[in-house]
Design a protein around this motif. Structure first.
Motif, PDB file in Angstrom:
ATOM      1  N   ARG A 224      -1.577  63.264  -8.302  1.00 36.44           N
ATOM      2  CA  ARG A 224      -1.411  62.459  -9.508  1.00 36.44           C
ATOM      3  C   ARG A 224      -2.026  61.074  -9.309  1.00 36.44           C
ATOM      4  NH1 ARG A 224       3.042  64.344 -12.599  1.00 36.44           N
ATOM      5  NH2 ARG A 224       3.171  66.606 -12.306  1.00 36.44           N
ATOM      6  N   LYS A 225      -2.663  60.564 -10.334  1.00 40.99           N
ATOM      7  CA  LYS A 225      -3.189  59.207 -10.289  1.00 40.99           C
ATOM      8  C   LYS A 225      -2.093  58.229 -10.693  1.00 40.99           C
ATOM      9  CE  LYS A 225      -7.941  60.545 -11.381  1.00 40.99           C
ATOM     10  NZ  LYS A 225      -9.086  60.373 -12.337  1.00 40.99           N
ATOM     11  N   PRO A 226      -2.066  57.047 -10.088  1.00 40.56           N
ATOM     12  CA  PRO A 226      -1.044  56.058 -10.471  1.00 40.56           C
ATOM     13  C   PRO A 226      -1.134  55.720 -11.958  1.00 40.56           C
ATOM     14  CG  PRO A 226      -2.172  55.398  -8.455  1.00 40.56           C
ATOM     15  CD  PRO A 226      -2.939  56.563  -9.006  1.00 40.56           C
ATOM     16  N   ASP A 309       6.579  62.962 -14.248  1.00 38.50           N
ATOM     17  CA  ASP A 309       6.224  62.092 -13.126  1.00 38.50           C
ATOM     18  C   ASP A 309       7.169  62.325 -11.951  1.00 38.50           C
ATOM     19  OD1 ASP A 309       4.118  60.675 -14.452  1.00 38.50           O
ATOM     20  OD2 ASP A 309       5.641  59.535 -15.548  1.00 38.50           O
ATOM     21  N   ARG A 377       4.234  52.268  -9.015  1.00 43.19           N
ATOM     22  CA  ARG A 377       3.514  53.505  -9.302  1.00 43.19           C
ATOM     23  C   ARG A 377       2.652  53.947  -8.120  1.00 43.19           C
ATOM     24  NH1 ARG A 377       4.459  54.956 -14.708  1.00 43.19           N
ATOM     25  NH2 ARG A 377       6.324  53.776 -15.267  1.00 43.19           N
ATOM     26  N   ALA A 381       2.644  57.737  -6.699  1.00 44.39           N
ATOM     27  CA  ALA A 381       1.446  58.535  -6.427  1.00 44.39           C
ATOM     28  C   ALA A 381       1.464  59.083  -5.004  1.00 44.39           C
ATOM     29  CB  ALA A 381       0.195  57.690  -6.663  1.00 44.39           C
ATOM     30  N   SER A 384       3.786  61.933  -4.870  1.00 46.38           N
ATOM     31  CA  SER A 384       3.193  63.084  -5.545  1.00 46.38           C
ATOM     32  C   SER A 384       2.275  63.857  -4.605  1.00 46.38           C
ATOM     33  CB  SER A 384       2.416  62.617  -6.782  1.00 46.38           C
ATOM     34  OG  SER A 384       1.733  63.702  -7.386  1.00 46.38           O
TER      35      SER A 384
END
Length: 450
Positions: A224-226, A309, A377, A381, A384
């Protein structure tokens, strides 16, 4: 001569005992389905089952035979009574054993494995077939934490207290459980806590293996991207709406977060407590930030995990939780209670652990974790990426290799006297560290713990 023996040797026959068999009904039915399909790569598999899904022809196409023993009318009626499901299941196990015994006399099985239900209370009687017998992974041993009785509704607390008492007695005194374990070649616990609880009760456990798994994705999910801090943190909660799942702990935590903490909660659930939980969310002022999406089928749940998320896990009594693995596979890190089977799944690289010491401390733990992920975030990430890595360790293909090795190890003592069996080219090599005098339980432990 050896090539002739190879051609004549037939695949070994495996009997799987699984009460419910379906690819998309429940965790128990899915794990039985996955194990049957995986074992069919090396064994002639017959599944002894009670409730059979309409997709059974798909299973037969995979080379799996089904020995269907449907519940009797009396067992179905008994199962609908309060506390009657265990009695009905025990009666079915006795009838199913007689059917398996008759089949075994006509076409002998080489090994048997009781897959599900994974609860320890009602073991299969197929250990009586006088062949190597594997039981597990088994769970159902966990008690509901007493300090949380006041965190659920009174009737639910009474049920959990009664269940705790029954567990304490059955773990130590059930003759059926002790007899099945004594005659098993290998017994696997579904979590480290289950292992401790069973061994504390004086029962032999040979290894630990999570009872569930996750399918390998066609293509690896990207990390996942921030997300920007001004975007709401998307939180998913999934599970049956039952007292012990304890969604109110999360709702109360969300009601206490800072006004600067933006979030959206999606609840994927159905069950007897759902309306009570919805009313609680309204009273806490969360109505506009909680979305209730019902309980979709297995394949329809995946988009919800992709949306999230983070995945919140509040269950106060669970052997593990398939939702944990599905979240990790989607790259959604876990904010979860740190006990029972969930503690075996979560690591600091993929989850934020919440203590299970008191309702107040647990609510505070969820609140702090959610605020942390909402404002950091970059940390989200990183977790994730750790979630995707952790999920790979619980893929069904990985789990299946461990179990197939356990089958081979359980059969090894008998096969040492059977050159035709050992000549099969499709069988993996034995564990090189296991000597000829290693017991089946010892080699089974090595396979399960890899």
């Amino acid at each position: 001569m050896s090539s002739t023996v190879d051609q004549l040797a037939e695949p070994r026959r495996l009997l799987l005992i699984a009460y419910r068999l379906a690819p998309d009904f429940s965790m128990e039915s899915r794990l039985a389905w996955r194990r049957a399909v995986a074992a069919a790569q090396q064994y002639r598999v017959t599944v002894l089952c009670g409730l059979l899904d309409a997709h059974a022809d798909d299973l037969r196409a995979e080379g799996v035979d089904v020995l269907h023993v449907p519940p009797s009318r009396w067992e179905r009626r008994l199962a609908r009574l309060p506390g009657g499901s265990n009695l009905a299941y025990a009666r079915w196990q006795r009838r199913a054993y007689r059917v398996a015994q008759a089949k075994h006399e006509r076409e002998p099985f080489d090994i048997a494995h009781h897959v599900s239900y994974c609860g320890y209370r009602q073991p299969s009687h197929c250990w009586r077939l006088d062949i190597p017998y594997i039981w597990g992974p088994i769970g159902g041993t966990h008690a509901f934490p007493r300090q949380f009785f006041r965190a659920i509704e009174p009737l639910g607390a009474i049920r959990e207290a009664v269940r705790n008492g029954i567990n304490a007695v059955q773990l130590r005194w059930s003759p059926g459980v002790r007899q099945a374990i004594r005659h098993s070649t290998c017994v696997l616990a579904a979590s480290r806590q289950s292992q401790r609880e069973l061994t504390t009760a004086g029962l032999r456990i040979d290894g630990v293996m999570l009872e569930t798994g996750v399918d390998a994705a066609p293509a690896p999910a990207p990390p996942r991207k921030p997300q920007p801090n001004d975007e709401p943190l998307r939180i998913l909660w999934a599970g049956r709406a039952c007292s012990w799942k304890a969604l109110p702990l999360l709702l109360r935590a969300l009601a206490g977060v800072s006004p600067a903490c933006l979030f959206q909660l999606r609840v994927m659930s159905a069950g007897p407590q759902l309306k009570r939980w919805q009313r609680l969310a309204d009273r806490l002022g969360l109505a506009d930030r909680v979305e209730w999406v019902g309980w979709p089928g297995c394949t329809a749940r995946e988009p919800h995990y992709q949306w999230a998320d983070a995945f919140a896990f509040t269950s106060l009594r669970d052997t593990s939780g398939t939702g944990l693995l599905e979240a990790l596979a989607a790259g959604a890190p876990i904010v979860g209670v740190d006990h029972q089977g969930a503690a075996d799944v979560m690591t600091d690289r993929c989850a934020i652990r919440v203590p299970v010491t008191s309702p107040t401390a647990t609510i505070e733990g969820f609140r702090a974790a959610i605020e942390l992920l909402a404002r950091d975030r970059g940390r989200l990430a990183a977790l994730s990426a750790g979630a995707l890595e952790r999920a790979r360790q619980f893929r069904w293909d990985v789990q299946s290799k461990r179990l197939l090795q356990a089958y081979d190890d359980a059969l090894a003592p008998r096969e040492n006297a059977s050159p035709a069996r050992l000549a099969q080219p499709s069988q993996p090599a034995r564990n090189a560290t296991a000597s000829a005098t290693t017991s089946p339980a010892e080699t089974c432990t090595a396979a399960a713990s890899q």
